[in-house]
Design a protein around this motif. Structure first.
Motif, mmCIF file in Angstrom:
data_model
loop_
_atom_site.group_PDB
_atom_site.id
_atom_site.type_symbol
_atom_site.label_atom_id
_atom_site.label_comp_id
_atom_site.label_asym_id
_atom_site.label_seq_id
_atom_site.Cartn_x
_atom_site.Cartn_y
_atom_site.Cartn_z
ATOM 1 N N ALA A 1 0.737 -1.108 -0.133
ATOM 2 C CA ALA A 1 0.036 -0.065 -0.126
ATOM 3 C C ALA A 1 0.872 1.444 -0.147
ATOM 4 N N ILE A 2 2.028 1.025 0.831
ATOM 5 C CA ILE A 2 2.949 2.335 0.682
ATOM 6 C C ILE A 2 3.329 2.785 -0.626
ATOM 7 N N VAL A 3 3.848 1.545 -1.424
ATOM 8 C CA VAL A 3 4.327 1.631 -2.648
ATOM 9 C C VAL A 3 3.278 2.595 -3.522
ATOM 10 N N GLU A 4 2.004 2.137 -3.607
ATOM 11 C CA GLU A 4 0.774 2.843 -4.222
ATOM 12 C C GLU A 4 0.546 4.067 -3.774
ATOM 13 N N ILE A 5 0.903 4.449 -2.423
ATOM 14 C CA ILE A 5 0.625 5.845 -1.938
ATOM 15 C C ILE A 5 1.778 6.742 -2.308
ATOM 16 N N ASP A 6 3.141 6.243 -2.426
ATOM 17 C CA ASP A 6 4.024 6.924 -3.068
ATOM 18 C C ASP A 6 3.866 7.088 -4.515
ATOM 19 N N GLN A 7 3.523 6.180 -5.406
ATOM 20 C CA GLN A 7 3.041 6.367 -6.638
ATOM 21 C C GLN A 7 1.992 7.484 -7.047
ATOM 22 N N GLU A 8 1.056 7.406 -6.142
ATOM 23 C CA GLU A 8 -0.185 8.312 -6.343
ATOM 24 C C GLU A 8 0.422 9.720 -5.964
ATOM 25 N N MET A 9 1.373 9.974 -5.047
ATOM 26 C CA MET A 9 1.671 11.099 -4.355
ATOM 27 C C MET A 9 2.780 11.767 -5.852
ATOM 28 N N SER A 10 3.346 10.745 -6.463
ATOM 29 C CA SER A 10 4.135 11.169 -7.687
ATOM 30 C C SER A 10 3.435 11.749 -8.787
ATOM 31 N N ASP A 11 2.283 11.209 -8.919
ATOM 32 C CA ASP A 11 1.636 11.498 -10.205
ATOM 33 C C ASP A 11 0.998 13.069 -9.931
ATOM 34 N N VAL A 12 0.794 13.492 -8.695
ATOM 35 C CA VAL A 12 0.455 14.823 -8.484
ATOM 36 C C VAL A 12 1.435 15.776 -8.021
ATOM 37 N N ARG A 13 2.954 15.197 -8.296
ATOM 38 C CA ARG A 13 4.205 15.903 -7.586
ATOM 39 C C ARG A 13 4.110 17.435 -8.128
ATOM 40 N N ASP A 14 4.289 17.434 -9.304
ATOM 41 C CA ASP A 14 4.139 18.910 -10.036
ATOM 42 C C ASP A 14 3.085 19.848 -9.499
ATOM 43 N N GLU A 15 1.939 19.533 -9.187
ATOM 44 C CA GLU A 15 0.987 20.324 -8.611
ATOM 45 C C GLU A 15 1.434 20.712 -7.072
ATOM 46 N N ILE A 16 1.669 19.646 -6.342
ATOM 47 C CA ILE A 16 1.897 19.644 -4.912
ATOM 48 C C ILE A 16 3.144 20.614 -4.820
ATOM 49 N N MET A 17 4.202 20.539 -5.742
ATOM 50 C CA MET A 17 5.461 21.468 -5.586
ATOM 51 C C MET A 17 5.134 22.835 -6.017
ATOM 52 N N ASP A 18 4.251 23.040 -7.203
ATOM 53 C CA ASP A 18 3.978 24.363 -7.348
ATOM 54 C C ASP A 18 3.057 25.170 -6.399
ATOM 55 N N ALA A 19 2.519 24.372 -5.606
ATOM 56 C CA ALA A 19 1.682 25.072 -4.323
ATOM 57 C C ALA A 19 2.535 25.353 -3.399
ATOM 58 N N GLN A 20 3.508 24.406 -3.034
ATOM 59 C CA GLN A 20 4.412 24.553 -2.024
ATOM 60 C C GLN A 20 5.462 25.634 -2.413
ATOM 61 N N ASN A 21 5.887 25.931 -3.459
ATOM 62 C CA ASN A 21 6.766 26.819 -4.152
ATOM 63 C C ASN A 21 6.060 28.161 -3.905
ATOM 64 N N SER A 22 4.761 28.311 -4.393
ATOM 65 C CA SER A 22 4.186 29.699 -4.177
ATOM 66 C C SER A 22 4.020 30.017 -2.872
ATOM 67 N N HIS A 23 3.699 28.979 -2.127
ATOM 68 C CA HIS A 23 3.615 29.317 -0.591
ATOM 69 C C HIS A 23 4.890 30.195 -0.082
ATOM 70 N N ARG A 24 6.052 29.267 -0.367
ATOM 71 C CA ARG A 24 7.498 29.673 0.227
ATOM 72 C C ARG A 24 7.764 30.931 -0.170
ATOM 73 N N LYS A 25 7.480 31.220 -1.847
ATOM 74 C CA LYS A 25 7.905 32.425 -2.342
ATOM 75 C C LYS A 25 6.993 33.644 -1.523
ATOM 76 N N LYS A 26 5.837 33.507 -1.447
ATOM 77 C CA LYS A 26 5.039 34.231 -0.685
ATOM 78 C C LYS A 26 5.694 34.773 0.693
ATOM 79 N N GLU A 27 5.948 33.788 1.461
ATOM 80 C CA GLU A 27 6.460 33.903 2.963
ATOM 81 C C GLU A 27 8.059 34.510 2.942
ATOM 82 N N ASN A 28 8.593 34.190 1.629
ATOM 83 C CA ASN A 28 9.900 34.936 1.637
ATOM 84 C C ASN A 28 9.672 36.379 1.384
ATOM 85 N N LEU A 29 8.799 36.653 0.533
ATOM 86 C CA LEU A 29 8.474 37.986 0.002
ATOM 87 C C LEU A 29 8.008 38.923 1.130
ATOM 88 N N VAL A 30 7.307 38.223 1.938
ATOM 89 C CA VAL A 30 6.599 38.962 3.275
ATOM 90 C C VAL A 30 7.665 39.159 4.147
#
Ligand code: 0O2
Length: 267
Positions: free
Chosen positions: A180-209
């Motif tokens: 099940a862990i292999v599958e979870i990691d796979q599922e998360m990898s499938d949306v990695r770009d979206e998650i990374m984008d969201a986290q990057n925008s959040h960090r960029k905003k934090e750095n700017l503030v």
């Protein structure tokens, strides 16, 4: 071996663990300060306990004289990543470093152990400076995802309870869970770009503030208090709009104002 001698033996390993944690944490900070996604989510480490060293010596038939040569995980670092893909990136970062020499690697990510254990292991050779001079020692770096870490932590505590004899029905549950862990990691990898984008925008905003607030704080030292209070109120208004473009524009304007005060104070 006397307790004092154990201490002398283990001290350099504690130093290695402390230094390596600082270095890996710095990799996280460097990425985040540059507004980049960090392949390392968090890092921790430990020096193997004396009891655990003794157990391993017995298990592997290692004599006192051979401890340092044959037990290569006295110093242990664990690097936790969000996604499986990050593991490769961390491995590359470690291989490029000049202060860590890779002695051997074990890829239990692509070659899962029979128990269901997954993780990427690297044994490195690392130099510490002690009161007696330089000492080259081995350290084990385990690199795994958060999901792999969840599984390994639970399985490790069961090993502690049952020693080598985990009941078969629990072993089977653990193997199912590892799948099940292999599958979870796979599922998360499938949306990695979206998650990374969201986290990057959040960090960029934090750095700017953070930059904006630093600038405002510095202005208090050089500018009229009423003017700075006005700027601060304006900042709150812009922040509440929740619009990154507006926030960037505000930061640029603030830079110009600050620069003006800086050059004024120089003349
Ligand atoms: P602890 O208490 O974590 O320190 P070998 O390759 O067999 O010669 P070794 O050193 O056992 O020798 O290598 P391996 O298999 O790479 O294991 C090193 C460490 O990986 C272990 O240390 C564990 O931390 C972890 N590990 C390996 N297999 C498993 C597993 O099946 N389940 C869990 N939870 N962890 C595992 P120690 O000294 O065994 O234990």
């Amino acid at each position: 071996m006397e307790i004092q001698l154990w201490r002398e033996l283990l001290d350099p390993y504690q130093l290695a663990v402390d230094e390596l944690i600082v270095k890996f944490n710095h990799i996280i900070t460097e990425h985040r300060n540059r507004g980049l996604y960090s392949p390392i989510e968090f890092v921790d480490g430990r020096v193997k306990s004396i009891a655990s060293i003794l157990d391993k010596m017995k298990r592997k038939d290692v004599s006192m004289n051979d401890i340092e040569e044959k037990i290569e995980d006295i110093a242990g670092i664990r690097i936790t990543c969000q996604f499986v893909e990050d593991i490769d990136r961390v491995v590359k970062i470690i291989k490029q470093r000049t202060d860590m020499k890779v002695k051997c690697e074990k890829d239990y990510v692509n070659h899962m152990k029979d128990s269901g254990y997954r993780s990427y292991h690297m044994i490195i050779s690392y130099i510490v400076n002690t009161v007696e001079g330089e000492k080259e020692l081995s350290a084990e770096i385990q690199i795994r995802t958060m999901a792999m870490n969840f599984w390994a932590t639970i399985e490790h505590s069961l090993q502690y309870k049952y020693k080598e004899n985990i009941p078969e029905y629990i072993q089977q549950k653990l193997i199912d869970a590892s799948q099940a862990i292999v599958e979870i990691d796979q599922e998360m990898s499938d949306v990695r770009d979206e998650i990374m984008d969201a986290q990057n925008s959040h960090r960029k905003k934090e750095n700017l503030v953070k930059d904006i607030l630093n600038n405002i704080q510095n202005l208090y030292k050089v500018a009229n208090k009423r003017e700075v209070t006005k700027i601060q109120d304006e900042f709150y208004k812009v922040y509440m709009m929740d619009d990154m473009m507006q926030l960037k524009h505000f930061a640029r304007q603030l830079d110009i104002i600050s620069e003006g005060y800086r050059s004024q104070s120089l003349t």
